[in-house]
Design an enzyme around this catalytic site. Sequence first.
Site, PDB file in Angstrom:
ATOM      1  N   LYS A 254       3.339  -7.914  -7.709  1.00  0.00           N
ATOM      2  CA  LYS A 254       3.722  -6.732  -8.894  1.00  0.00           C
ATOM      3  C   LYS A 254       4.792  -6.758  -9.522  1.00  0.00           C
ATOM      4  CE  LYS A 254       3.761  -3.017  -6.430  1.00  0.00           C
ATOM      5  NZ  LYS A 254       3.551  -3.532  -4.970  1.00  0.00           N
TER       6      LYS A 254
ATOM      7  N   ARG B   7       2.393   6.120  -5.317  1.00  0.00           N
ATOM      8  CA  ARG B   7       2.239   5.321  -4.097  1.00  0.00           C
ATOM      9  C   ARG B   7       1.227   6.244  -3.179  1.00  0.00           C
ATOM     10  NH1 ARG B   7       5.959   1.115  -4.164  1.00  0.00           N
ATOM     11  NH2 ARG B   7       6.281   0.166  -2.390  1.00  0.00           N
TER      12      ARG B   7
ATOM     13  N   ARG C  81       9.833 -15.146   0.119  1.00  0.00           N
ATOM     14  CA  ARG C  81       9.832 -14.528  -1.286  1.00  0.00           C
ATOM     15  C   ARG C  81      11.556 -14.322  -1.202  1.00  0.00           C
ATOM     16  NH1 ARG C  81       7.239  -9.005  -3.454  1.00  0.00           N
ATOM     17  NH2 ARG C  81       8.190  -7.988  -1.739  1.00  0.00           N
TER      18      ARG C  81
ATOM     19  N   ARG D 104      14.903  -9.572   0.736  1.00  0.00           N
ATOM     20  CA  ARG D 104      15.058  -8.082   0.785  1.00  0.00           C
ATOM     21  C   ARG D 104      14.855  -7.949   2.497  1.00  0.00           C
ATOM     22  NH1 ARG D 104      10.621  -5.615  -3.186  1.00  0.00           N
ATOM     23  NH2 ARG D 104      10.202  -4.423  -1.226  1.00  0.00           N
TER      24      ARG D 104
ATOM     25  N   ARG E 243       4.238  -2.190   6.117  1.00  0.00           N
ATOM     26  CA  ARG E 243       4.190  -1.609   4.614  1.00  0.00           C
ATOM     27  C   ARG E 243       2.732  -1.838   4.206  1.00  0.00           C
ATOM     28  NH1 ARG E 243       8.050  -5.491   2.095  1.00  0.00           N
ATOM     29  NH2 ARG E 243       7.379  -4.728  -0.092  1.00  0.00           N
TER      30      ARG E 243
HETATM   31  P1  AMP Z   1       8.804  -1.964  -3.926  1.00  0.00           P
HETATM   32  O1  AMP Z   1       9.921  -2.592  -4.411  1.00  0.00           O
HETATM   33  O2  AMP Z   1       7.965  -1.213  -4.735  1.00  0.00           O
HETATM   34  O3  AMP Z   1       8.139  -2.748  -2.812  1.00  0.00           O
HETATM   35  O4  AMP Z   1       9.315  -0.687  -2.986  1.00  0.00           O
HETATM   36  C1  AMP Z   1      10.297  -1.014  -1.837  1.00  0.00           C
HETATM   37  C2  AMP Z   1      10.308   0.353  -1.009  1.00  0.00           C
HETATM   38  O5  AMP Z   1      10.827   1.497  -1.815  1.00  0.00           O
HETATM   39  C3  AMP Z   1       9.111   0.695  -0.446  1.00  0.00           C
HETATM   40  O6  AMP Z   1       8.552   0.197   0.867  1.00  0.00           O
HETATM   41  C4  AMP Z   1       9.264   2.330  -0.134  1.00  0.00           C
HETATM   42  O7  AMP Z   1      10.102   2.492   0.959  1.00  0.00           O
HETATM   43  C5  AMP Z   1      10.177   2.691  -1.293  1.00  0.00           C
HETATM   44  N1  AMP Z   1       9.424   3.170  -2.524  1.00  0.00           N
HETATM   45  C6  AMP Z   1       9.113   2.377  -3.720  1.00  0.00           C
HETATM   46  N2  AMP Z   1       8.542   3.216  -4.373  1.00  0.00           N
HETATM   47  C7  AMP Z   1       8.063   4.176  -3.757  1.00  0.00           C
HETATM   48  C8  AMP Z   1       7.327   5.207  -3.829  1.00  0.00           C
HETATM   49  N3  AMP Z   1       6.521   5.572  -5.140  1.00  0.00           N
HETATM   50  N4  AMP Z   1       6.956   6.273  -3.152  1.00  0.00           N
HETATM   51  C9  AMP Z   1       7.688   6.243  -1.871  1.00  0.00           C
HETATM   52  N5  AMP Z   1       8.605   5.180  -1.742  1.00  0.00           N
HETATM   53  C10 AMP Z   1       8.715   4.329  -2.420  1.00  0.00           C
END
Ligand code: AMP
Length: 226
Positions: A13, A88, A127, A161, A172
């Site tokens: 993504k 989400r 990654r 990360r 996740r």
């Molecule tokens: P990402 O970079 O999109 O993989 O997001 C990393 C982490 O941020 C996720 O595993 C959640 O803990 C938090 N996060 C990101 N976007 C959301 C969202 N829309 N709602 C809730 N938590 C989020």
Amino acid sequence: MRILLIGPPGAGKGTQAVRLAAHLSIQHISTGDLFREHIDQDTELGQNAHAQMRAGLLVSDEVTIGVIKERLARPDAERGFLLDGFPRNPAQAEALDGILADSDSQLNAVLDLGISEAEVVSRIAGRRLCRKDREHIFHVDYSPPEVAGACDACGGELYQRDDDREATVRKRLEVYRSETAPVVDHYRAQGLVTTISALGQVQEVLDRALVAIGRGRADVSGTSDC
Ligand code: AMP
């Protein structure tokens, strides 16, 4: 143009979002990046979000919706945006529908990146992200940097990360299955979803995405309307 990019962690993504947004000259808005900025700046919001993120859990809807509402209200989002990582869950999708309705706008497309969970686990383990520009993402096997540990674009340090470790990735994925997959159904009911395969080279996936939103060559396979 207003687009949502949805897919499990590791589907690519972030990689696709940066390229698509640049190609379409619209803002790339990632809630994960917004939270990571708060963590870097050590804000109270960042400290609270960090605990959820480390555990592979979602940050609360109240906080997340507040963050995205503020971001979408900035003038640069008026020209269009690509949302990466939001919504989400169905409650966030409904909140987004409300935010858009309030500004008399609507989504043009929802792109759903399709990939198996086994592939996700193998991709995420390798990654690496650039700590400096946050935009560039590498993989130790599939797209390694020219110099190990350094970003090709800016020379910044590459890091893993802390939520990319295997146990967290599995959590996740579980969260994705139970909470985020229903978001695809929410938008499918609105006739907005196209599922594209997330497999193959970065450029191939980008081409499929562009075809799906009517901005690309028509001879690319791997796209299916839903
Ligand atoms: P990402 O970079 O999109 O993989 O997001 C990393 C982490 O941020 C996720 O595993 C959640 O803990 C938090 N996060 C990101 N976007 C959301 C969202 N829309 N709602 C809730 N938590 C989020």
